[in-house]
Design an enzyme around this catalytic site. Structure first.
Site, PDB file in Angstrom:
ATOM      1  N   THR A 233       0.805  -1.222   0.000  1.00 32.11           N
ATOM      2  CA  THR A 233       0.000   0.000   0.000  1.00 32.11           C
ATOM      3  C   THR A 233       0.838   1.272   0.000  1.00 32.11           C
ATOM      4  OG1 THR A 233      -0.239  -0.149   2.393  1.00 32.11           O
ATOM      5  CG2 THR A 233      -2.032  -1.050   1.056  1.00 32.11           C
ATOM      6  N   CYS A 234       1.983   1.258   0.660  1.00 29.69           N
ATOM      7  CA  CYS A 234       2.815   2.470   0.692  1.00 29.69           C
ATOM      8  C   CYS A 234       3.351   2.825  -0.691  1.00 29.69           C
ATOM      9  CB  CYS A 234       3.991   2.291   1.643  1.00 29.69           C
ATOM     10  SG  CYS A 234       3.486   2.189   3.371  1.00 29.69           S
TER      11      CYS A 234
END
Length: 180
Positions: A105-106
């Protein structure tokens, strides 16, 4: 950020919402345009299957995909789309059909296994986006809550020894649940 109130005189309510939270719904054409490929080609069969599946998803499943891979439920406005979506080469050993896709997700990225069929990919992707919604894979939030409220205990382990109240990361969860 603080916004000069005079800006609101120039924009409609919908325009303010769009700038603050991004586009409602998921524009697959825009997502595709803002996607880069690492170690895999855009015309690889499993990548084509991926886009076909994403296009066939209803708005809820598209939003769940974004939450899975990006940690957000909306795409940014096109003019503010500064982080590209990435589809990366899947590098695990073994049969890809035995694994779930893995999200980062980052980095707005997904490691996408080259599933043998579109149906298997659809099944694995749907499982991942609906069952693996917790991006706190290092249990940071659980530890912080325990420190703030020391009297609260975790749920007891069930018969198989799995933590009843802890959401496991997707790759661990699939093994624990026998789906991988």
């Amino acid at each position: 950020a603080i916004v000069d109130p005079s800006v609101f005189l120039l924009l409609t309510e919908k325009e303010v919402e769009k700038r603050a939270t991004g586009e409602a719904g998921v524009d697959i054409a825009l997502l595709k345009q803002k996607t880069r490929y690492r170690g895999v080609e855009a015309d690889a069969p499993h990548v084509k299957n991926f886009w076909s599946i994403l296009e066939s998803f209803d708005s809820l499943n598209r939003m769940l995909y974004l939450r899975f891979v990006y940690g957000r439920s909306r795409l940014p406005a096109e003019s503010e789309f500064d982080q590209q979506h990435t589809i990366s080469l899947w590098t695990k050993d073994g049969n890809p059909d035995d694994y779930l896709p893995e999200a980062h997700t980052c980095f707005f990225a997904i490691d996408l296994p080259p599933y043998s069929t579109e149906d298997i990919m659809r099944e694995k992707l749907l499982y991942a986006i609906t069952a693996c919604r917790d991006i706190d894979t290092d249990d940071y939030a659980i530890r912080m809550n325990r420190e703030r409220a020391p009297g609260i205990e975790e749920e007891d382990e069930d018969e198989e020894g799995e933590g009843g109240g802890i959401q496991l990361p997707c790759n661990v969860q699939q093994i624990a649940e026998g789906s991988g």
